[in-house]
Design a protein around this motif. Structure first.
Motif, PDB file in Angstrom:
ATOM      1  N   LEU A   1       0.895  -1.166  -0.031  1.00 13.42           N
ATOM      2  CA  LEU A   1      -0.046   0.141  -0.036  1.00 13.42           C
ATOM      3  C   LEU A   1       0.941   1.317  -0.069  1.00 13.42           C
ATOM      4  O   LEU A   1       1.697   1.352   1.055  1.00 13.42           O
ATOM      5  N   VAL A   2       0.844   2.140  -1.038  1.00 12.59           N
ATOM      6  CA  VAL A   2       1.780   3.145  -1.046  1.00 12.59           C
ATOM      7  C   VAL A   2       0.637   4.398  -1.390  1.00 12.59           C
ATOM      8  O   VAL A   2      -0.136   4.291  -2.371  1.00 12.59           O
ATOM      9  N   ASN A   3       0.631   4.995  -0.360  1.00 13.02           N
ATOM     10  CA  ASN A   3      -0.475   6.475  -0.404  1.00 13.02           C
ATOM     11  C   ASN A   3      -1.662   5.973  -0.480  1.00 13.02           C
ATOM     12  O   ASN A   3      -2.547   6.479  -1.415  1.00 13.02           O
ATOM     13  N   GLY A   4      -2.054   4.956  -0.080  1.00 14.02           N
ATOM     14  CA  GLY A   4      -3.475   4.437   0.147  1.00 14.02           C
ATOM     15  C   GLY A   4      -3.739   3.577  -1.183  1.00 14.02           C
ATOM     16  O   GLY A   4      -4.909   3.177  -1.478  1.00 14.02           O
ATOM     17  N   GLU A   5      -2.917   3.273  -2.268  1.00 12.70           N
ATOM     18  CA  GLU A   5      -3.168   2.598  -3.428  1.00 12.70           C
ATOM     19  C   GLU A   5      -2.144   1.365  -3.412  1.00 12.70           C
ATOM     20  O   GLU A   5      -1.187   1.177  -2.831  1.00 12.70           O
ATOM     21  N   ILE A   6      -2.603   0.181  -4.148  1.00 10.81           N
ATOM     22  CA  ILE A   6      -1.824  -0.970  -3.934  1.00 10.81           C
ATOM     23  C   ILE A   6      -0.940  -0.918  -5.278  1.00 10.81           C
ATOM     24  O   ILE A   6      -1.332  -0.589  -6.393  1.00 10.81           O
ATOM     25  N   ASP A   7       0.164  -1.250  -4.803  1.00 18.97           N
ATOM     26  CA  ASP A   7       1.216  -1.324  -5.756  1.00 18.97           C
ATOM     27  C   ASP A   7       1.824  -2.733  -5.864  1.00 18.97           C
ATOM     28  O   ASP A   7       2.305  -3.363  -4.872  1.00 18.97           O
ATOM     29  N   LEU A   8       1.859  -2.898  -7.299  1.00 21.57           N
ATOM     30  CA  LEU A   8       2.327  -4.293  -7.570  1.00 21.57           C
ATOM     31  C   LEU A   8       3.706  -4.367  -8.478  1.00 21.57           C
ATOM     32  O   LEU A   8       3.923  -5.061  -9.209  1.00 21.57           O
ATOM     33  N   SER A   9       4.608  -3.513  -8.130  1.00 20.85           N
ATOM     34  CA  SER A   9       5.650  -3.193  -8.939  1.00 20.85           C
ATOM     35  C   SER A   9       6.737  -4.051  -8.727  1.00 20.85           C
ATOM     36  O   SER A   9       7.581  -4.415  -9.435  1.00 20.85           O
ATOM     37  N   ASP A  10       6.561  -4.573  -7.494  1.00 26.69           N
ATOM     38  CA  ASP A  10       7.618  -5.766  -6.964  1.00 26.69           C
ATOM     39  C   ASP A  10       7.145  -7.077  -6.517  1.00 26.69           C
ATOM     40  O   ASP A  10       7.242  -7.046  -5.300  1.00 26.69           O
ATOM     41  N   PRO A  11       6.265  -7.415  -7.382  1.00 22.88           N
ATOM     42  CA  PRO A  11       5.416  -8.743  -6.771  1.00 22.88           C
ATOM     43  C   PRO A  11       6.238  -9.971  -6.284  1.00 22.88           C
ATOM     44  O   PRO A  11       5.711 -10.316  -5.274  1.00 22.88           O
ATOM     45  N   TYR A  12       7.325 -10.328  -6.672  1.00 22.22           N
ATOM     46  CA  TYR A  12       8.189 -11.526  -6.305  1.00 22.22           C
ATOM     47  C   TYR A  12       9.782 -11.457  -6.165  1.00 22.22           C
ATOM     48  O   TYR A  12      10.121 -10.253  -6.976  1.00 22.22           O
ATOM     49  N   ASP A  13      10.112 -11.804  -5.352  1.00 22.48           N
ATOM     50  CA  ASP A  13      11.732 -11.668  -5.359  1.00 22.48           C
ATOM     51  C   ASP A  13      12.257 -12.260  -6.796  1.00 22.48           C
ATOM     52  O   ASP A  13      11.820 -13.349  -7.200  1.00 22.48           O
ATOM     53  N   VAL A  14      13.408 -11.852  -6.870  1.00 20.68           N
ATOM     54  CA  VAL A  14      14.199 -12.175  -7.986  1.00 20.68           C
ATOM     55  C   VAL A  14      15.281 -12.754  -7.973  1.00 20.68           C
ATOM     56  O   VAL A  14      16.277 -12.218  -7.024  1.00 20.68           O
ATOM     57  N   GLY A  15      15.888 -13.858  -8.606  1.00 24.42           N
ATOM     58  CA  GLY A  15      16.884 -14.769  -8.250  1.00 24.42           C
ATOM     59  C   GLY A  15      17.150 -15.731  -7.136  1.00 24.42           C
ATOM     60  O   GLY A  15      16.212 -15.868  -6.587  1.00 24.42           O
ATOM     61  N   ILE A  16      18.288 -16.326  -7.116  1.00 24.00           N
ATOM     62  CA  ILE A  16      18.357 -17.461  -6.107  1.00 24.00           C
ATOM     63  C   ILE A  16      18.746 -16.594  -4.846  1.00 24.00           C
ATOM     64  O   ILE A  16      18.883 -15.485  -4.820  1.00 24.00           O
TER      65      ILE A  16
END
Length: 802
Positions: A445-460
């Motif tokens: 939640l960023v400024n009351g809005e849902i942010d999906l810019s980084d939904p999953y971890d990347v890499g090992i």
């Protein structure tokens, strides 16, 4: 004299029989010979394969697999599914050739041949098949392999019967050898057959995927594989290391040592220069991605699988793990290829990583990944529910980016299983330290809005590097391997990394406070509130913007379901702190901590978080959505991915609330958890079962009543709590003290409610009375079932997932 005459007659008969057996060249005249590990002849006119056995009494691997499956996750017979791996050998007995499977579960690893023989004779072997000698020549024999190939080696009929999908039997008139999947190579011989199963009373899963349900046609594959040479070195299992493996009893073991031997499963990998800090491998581990995988999925799966090279680099290997596209001419079940297959089913389901492993040593011969293709669509749907992206003409590409990010991680996860690595469900609390955990999408939640810019971890992750180092590190000559391996693990644990695997992470009876499936964040005691806040925002924003123009409004329910149940996995993580026990798979002499009950304050905090999930405002579907989503038209059909209810075609808001309330309450009052609360509550002033039951009653029957929609939901919650208390009191897994405490709380509640005149109180008194009068005959009415859960979303080891 009579005995001598009898002997002469027998010799003459044997000579005549021998003379009747033709030579192999005579028997196979005019047939095409295919040379390889086992030479074979194919008689196309008779659809017959003749196998030339030139290696009598020589062990090899036999693997059966399923090339073409049924397409139903629920039945579980998938394309590319590996079957059993057996060590076998051909043995001639007079006119017969037997395929024998020795028993490697029990051995004597000693130089004493008589001791080995005593163990072989003590435990049964298995004769897999028998054949008649059809021809012989120069010490080789010819057998008809056709009936061996045209049989249900993979157990299709048994699987269909176990899943209640009808009674089927193999119809050989509609079965044939499959020449396109039959091939020969110097170290492996591959056969394939098309098999048709004739049946009656086909079940719903069969009817949903088979064009004529009474006739199920699949293809089964058979591999004869040369055993690896003795250059592979077994590596002992350490329960702290996170590996699958093999185990067997070695009766040649000295009496002061453990009879059971355990070794990890891994590919063979050696450095060209073991003394070098970084070296190329003698032979790299190469995986091949299904060439039928479309873009952009293809690139995502390649990316994810290739993450593992980073772990091998950390272990001192240069370019040791390579991922390519499967050549067009290659067969995915050819043992020479480690394969990542893209598997289609009618419903979404598990992905898993399997392997062909040498049962003698644990050496992985072939890794084989099966990735369910509908998983990517489920993540896309979750993103649609979170973002409500169809409010303007510009399509939000974040949904696809999230879906692709998930399957990169999925590719790495399942490949990890096929290189020998088990789940690590404690990785999420140490900074997403492993791709071998189950990852929850991570909106913010960023400024009351849902942010999906980084939904999953990347890499090992850091744990993945540790595991690869433990399993694959090639040590310089003179190194004390056990000491070096201990050092790898001790450094990892000293740095704060943790490892807890499958059974300990299960939500119903699991007790570990850090090991969870699909959990979100590093602190389960507080993270449920974060998930509930994101869920609340998604539900408040939910509406027509969650649906493409021109689509039926009823399909809004498809995206609403995963949003409404968005918190279900965090519930499963948080509840494990209640009656929780923190522990490691520690060894004598290591620095890992002894088992310790989770602090009372942490348990109380977790209980408070769980109770937030049964508040009426949390359970209520916004009324504007109830007015927006119409009943489903018949053309769409019903899906198990939707809400269950008892309101006919209308959405059953109270039934849905009952389902959602039952999730946390049934987890809290799980019998094993309740038993631990009884024990732990008696030790060191920990959270007790009495306190937990009181808190539940305060959050339900003792809660101030409300009017209207939320009041009705509160009444539903009250009965859900009562139902689960009765179930706990009647549960055979509950110990006598647990039952006694719960029984007392029920009688107290009955007494308290008996003076009230409202319908719910009177019904509760009546219900408790019926149970107490005749508990053996009393049946609790179940809440409407939620849609299937795992894998992540709202619908559904060897290895994983394994």
């Amino acid at each position: 004299m009579k005995r001598a005459f009898t002997f002469v007659v027998m010799m003459l008969v044997a000579s005549q029989v021998s003379a009747q057996i033709p030579s192999i060249s005579e028997k196979t005249e005019g047939l095409t010979k295919t040379e390889g590990y086992f030479d074979y002849y194919f008689d196309e006119s008779k659809d017959q394969i003749w196998l030339e056995v030139d290696k009598l009494n020589t062990e090899f691997l036999y693997v059966n697999s399923l090339t073409a499956g049924i397409g139903s996750n629920d039945i579980g017979l998938d394309r590319g599914q590996l079957g059993d791996t057996r060590v076998v050998y051909f043995e001639r007995r007079g006119p017969k050739v037997l395929m024998v499977q020795p028993n490697y579960e029990y051995r004597a690893e000693t130089d004493n041949e008589l001791e080995k023989k005593s163990v072989r004779e003590a435990f049964a072997s298995s004769i897999i098949a028998g054949f008649e000698v059809a021809a012989e020549e120069d010490g080789k024999v010819l057998i008809d392999l056709t009936s061996f190939l045209l049989r249900d080696a993979h157990g299709v009929t048994n699987t269909l019967r176990r899943s209640n999908q009808g009674s089927y039997s193999l119809d050989k008139n509609r079965s044939a050898l499959y020449k396109e999947g039959t091939m020969n190579f110097p170290q492996n011989t591959e056969f394939e057959a098309t098999l048709t199963f004739d049946g009656s009373n086909p079940g719903g899963y069969v009817r949903s995927v088979v064009p004529t349900p009474e006739a199920i046609t699949v293809r089964q594959h058979h591999s004869f594989i040369e055993l690896p040479d003795d250059g592979y070195e077994k590596r002992e299992t350490d329960p702290r290391s996170g590996y699958f493996g093999i185990s067997y009893q070695d009766y040649g073991t000295p009496i002061d040592q453990d009879l059971t031997k355990r070794f990890i499963a891994r590919h063979r990998l050696e450095k060209k220069n073991p003394d070098a800090e970084m070296s190329e491998p003698v032979e790299p581990i190469v995986y091949y991605l299904d060439n039928g995988t479309p873009e952009p999925v293809r690139s995502a799966l390649l990316d994810g699988a290739r993450w593992w090279n980073e772990a091998f680099e950390a272990a001192g290997y240069k370019d040791a793990f390579i991922v390519k596209i499967l050549p067009e001419e290659a067969h995915p079940l050819d043992v020479r290829y480690n394969v990542i297959q893209w598997i289609h089913r009618s419903t979404r389901g598990w992905s898993y990583g399997s392997s062909v492993t040498d049962p003698r040593t644990g050496e992985i011969i072939k890794g084989h990944v099966s990735l369910g293709s509908l998983r990517v669509r489920q993540d896309f749907l979750i993103a649609v529910g979170l973002l409500a992206p169809y409010g303007d003409d510009e399509l939000n590409t974040t949904m696809q980016e999230m879906a692709l990010a998930r399957i990169r991680q999925l590719s790495a996860h399942e490949v990890g299983h096929t290189i020998g690595i088990a789940h690590n469900f404690a990785a999420s609390v140490t900074g997403d330290a492993s791709v071998m955990d189950y990852p929850h999408p991570q909106p913010k939640l960023v400024n009351g809005e849902i942010d999906l810019s980084d939904p999953y971890d990347v890499g090992i992750g850091e744990w993945d590097k540790v595991v690869v180092a433990y399993g694959y590190q090639d040590f310089p000559e003179g190194t004390d391997e056990k000491e070096a391996l201990d050092e790898i693990l001790e450094e990892a644990y000293d740095s704060g990394l943790k490892y807890i695997s499958d059974a300990d992470a299960r939500p119903q009876s699991g007790a570990h406070p850090d090991a969870h499936l699909w959990d979100f964040g590093s602190d389960p005691a507080t993270q449920l509130s974060t998930i509930l806040d994101i869920r609340k925002e998604a539900l408040e924003n939910f509406g027509e913007a969650n649906l493409k123009s021109g689509e039926p409004m009823a399909e809004l329910e498809d995206a609403l379901v995963p949003m409404y149940f968005f918190h279900r996995y965090q519930l499963e993580g948080t509840v494990k702190l209640i009656g929780g026990l923190d522990y490691s798979y520690n060894m004598k002499g290591d620095n890992l901590s002894a088992p310790k009950i989770v602090a009372k304050s942490t348990q109380q905090k977790a209980l408070g978080e769980m109770l937030k999930a049964i508040e009426p405002a949390t359970l209520a579907i916004p009324e504007n959505l109830l007015e927006l989503i119409p009943p489903r038209p018949s053309s769409l059909g019903y899906s198990r991915e939707l809400f269950n209810g008892n309101a006919g075609p209308a959405m059953d808001a109270l039934g849905i609330a009952e389902t959602a309330a039952d999730l946390p309450v049934s987890l809290i009052l799980n019998a094993e958890r309740a038993n631990r609360l009884v024990e732990y509550g008696a030790r060191d002033n920990n959270l007790s079962l009495e306190t937990v039951l009181d808190e539940l009653i305060d959050a339900s029957w003792n809660r101030k009543s409300q009017n209207g929609y939320l009041g009705s939901i509160q009444r539903v919650v009250n009965h859900v709590v009562l139902k689960n208390m009765i179930e706990l009191a009647a549960d055979n897994d509950a110990n006598p003290v647990t039952k006694a405490i719960t029984h007392k709380k029920l009688t107290d509640l009955q007494s308290k409610l008996s003076g009230k005149k409202d319908a719910d109180s009177q019904y509760a008194v009546y219900t408790i009375g019926r149970f107490l009068t005749n508990p053996e005959e009393f049946e609790v009415e179940d809440a409407p079932a939620p849609p299937p859960g795992s894998p992540i979303g709202s619908g559904s080891m060897i290895y994983c997932d394994f």
